[in-house]
Write an enzyme that holds these catalytic residues in place. Sequence first.
Site, PDB file in Angstrom:
ATOM      1  N   HIS A   1      21.167 -41.715  13.654  1.00  0.00           N
ATOM      2  CA  HIS A   1      22.207 -42.304  12.817  1.00  0.00           C
ATOM      3  C   HIS A   1      23.352 -41.321  12.567  1.00  0.00           C
ATOM      4  O   HIS A   1      24.466 -41.734  12.247  1.00  0.00           O
ATOM      5  CB  HIS A   1      21.614 -42.735  11.465  1.00  0.00           C
TER       6      HIS A   1
ATOM      7  N   HIS B   1      -5.088  -7.164  23.699  1.00  0.00           N
ATOM      8  CA  HIS B   1      -4.322  -7.279  22.460  1.00  0.00           C
ATOM      9  C   HIS B   1      -3.148  -8.230  22.692  1.00  0.00           C
ATOM     10  O   HIS B   1      -3.078  -8.939  23.697  1.00  0.00           O
ATOM     11  CB  HIS B   1      -3.866  -5.895  21.985  1.00  0.00           C
TER      12      HIS B   1
ATOM     13  N   HIS C   1       3.491  -1.259  14.666  1.00  0.00           N
ATOM     14  CA  HIS C   1       4.937  -1.380  14.453  1.00  0.00           C
ATOM     15  C   HIS C   1       5.490  -0.134  13.776  1.00  0.00           C
ATOM     16  O   HIS C   1       6.551   0.370  14.140  1.00  0.00           O
ATOM     17  CB  HIS C   1       5.252  -2.583  13.547  1.00  0.00           C
TER      18      HIS C   1
END
Length: 828
Positions: free
Chosen positions: A9, A171, A443
Amino acid sequence: MVGIVLVSHSIRLAEGIREIVGQMTQHSVPMAVAAGTNDEENPIGTDPVKILNAVKQVQQGDGVLVLMDFGSAMLSTEAAIDLLPEVERRDIVLSPAPLVEGAMAAAVQVSLGADMETVLEELASIVQFKAKQLGIEKTEFFVAMRNVDTPPSGKKSEEISLVIPNKLGLHARPAARIVGTVGGYVSDVWLIRGTESANARSLNQITMLAVSQGESIMFRAVGEDAKDVLTALRALADVNFGDVDKPDFTLRKESIPQGGIAASPGSALGPVVWYHPMLPKIERKIVSDAENEMVRLAEAIAMARIELAELEQKTSGNAATVEEAEFFALHSMLLDDPYITCSAHDFITKSKYNAESAWVETIEKTMERYRSLQNEYVRGRAVDVLDVGTRVLRALTGEVFNGPKVEEPAILVATDLGASDMVDLDKENVLGIVTQEGGATSHVAIFSRALKIPAVAGANGLVDSLQDGDIIGINGSTGEVWTSPSSREQEKLALLRSQWDTHLQEVRQKAVEPAVTRDGKSIRVDVNVKSVSEIKAALDAGADGIGILSTEYLYLNRDSAPSEEEQYQEYMKAAAMMKGDPLVISTADLGGENALPYLDKNPTERNVGFDRRGVRYSLAHRDMFLQQIKALLRTAAEFPIKVLVPMVSHLTELREVYAVINEARVMLKKDSIPCSVNVDLGIVIEVPASVFLADQLAREADFFVLGGDDLARYVMVYDAKNSVLGTEFTQLHPAILRIMRDIIRLAHDAGIPVSVGGGITSNLQAVFVLVGLGIDSLAVSATSLEQTKNLIRSIVVSEAKEVAMEAMELPDASSVKTLISMHCCMSY
């Protein structure tokens, strides 16, 4: 290729979905929008004529999939399809899948070359919401989902058995490579260990098996290409699943009297600042409109995917290794993992949870499973799940990301830190980092080393009682942590910190100095940049110059090509920053992955690495190319610049570029606009054809740039994003080294210089060989400058030349790596 039509729409909604999908698939999927009405006062609605035209626009013979939002969209679509001839109607499929998620799922499958049956199979899990509205009681009509949870018996299957060679087992990264490999085949594949199994298309299921080095596994496949996919998986296993087990020079945990794991060298002393990353508290709501919640979740996942793509691009250009960028690529894969998405969908459809609650439940359960595993490395991947989960949740709630806030010099302490936490750390105020979890490959370790921040990981239990403001000391080279340092220990740590700062300063100062080998050969070390905004940082880091200023950024993420004047102003700004030194500016390497939607309305190219790219694209859009050349010639009238042309494959293309330059010069003179009479024109040697015709090209080009990455990819025939080979096994292949030797010889015989750029220059072993082959200059990443220049200063050219000659006689890249390791680079 299957075409896709979005019926909505709202034109804004549909165009937004198309843009998101386009970014995900590099605009490679034929997709049309049929949305809104032509009534300006009442624009919300659907129009059968628009839908009919959209269907015709994307028809390519493989069928058309139509996705609709709600209500009258379905009635309008059915009316439009009734207007088609019967023979065309058979190839149109109206899908009850939710518009947003259906569009993304279907487009990804189509971009991989899937047929209509496979696309519908992908959508089968989300069809239930609109099935009744379309009068479809049995969703089997849309092809039921394959049962991928239970591996079939060995009778109908193909199998291979392997022993895992990887030091860290399967991993996240090798698991991602398995998923990527299987994604290119149609067969169902399982990874089996004893009585446990995992869908080989699910990153989470593979990782959660926590397969360790030395364990035996089986891959079982069922389907028409079962043997082929198993052959590819065996090839992947033969190269360590893409992992390179690097030598570990850090002290082992057991040798540390008190502390954790040495994660990043250097010492620090300062007050503690705690950071507690966690999922926000969400109010669980029971909803009646499950479909709306599915749409909200799909939109949030799409937004997260865009953010991750931007972070991946940002880190890939600035990290010392590719590992940082790889974390964000893995996060994107987690978003696509059926284990996570199906779980969230179940909470919405079966438990009627709102999208936020469904997502939090899924992420928390996934994290619990990771944390319950025995393998320390795999257990640490829970932080990736938290990172991804929080990102999607922020998109759902509109919350702003609040990473670690260190407003004064301090030592950051956390349970663990995700990639998103690390990427924008304040390097001035973060003196050091201590985490309770993680290790030398986490990290924290990887990002800290790139940022040169001392860090200790895995200090679980040692820092539990610490409060904000407590003074602690760390030695990231040994992993030691002092939680209540005495005055004498503080003096010692302050001295170590001073020595560390002096060391960093000396390294930075040496980075500015020229790179001269031990026997006196000077090697220019430049930095490639992707925009003008990166030039200052590159020069400040010690770059001898700018290897290449890429210009694609001027053309991408906009609705029209940049004007001549806009480009001229940008090039002038860049050239002025060089303070008289020459600047190499590349013409835009467009096409393929850098397709321009405003020029290529319906790109159909399947392999984005080939066909119309670089100079081919520029010459095919001559008027746009003229605008860039005119801007460059105007800049060359005021500053010393050189122009580089990518993807040149033969002499005729080079002469066509010269013709465009001459035409641009005539046009500028006619308008009395100053322009350069002569400008050096170089080409990138990256296409095999240009290798064989290098002698011809060297006679008419002013310099060569060896595109090491693309050249290796085209010669060795491998997919840079989904390869079972890995760059270490291609960049150092004897075939590539021989090509580089021949190009350097031909260029020098013609009296022109040669440089090398790309990821190959981040490989110090490759740099050693390139110096031996006689390269004139290198273009590296800004964070690789210091180590590259330090390596060059240690090289004796005659020795490097002997090693290079010997390397070219070896049978494969692995042998080359072993040979070079005997002469250099092991300390890096």
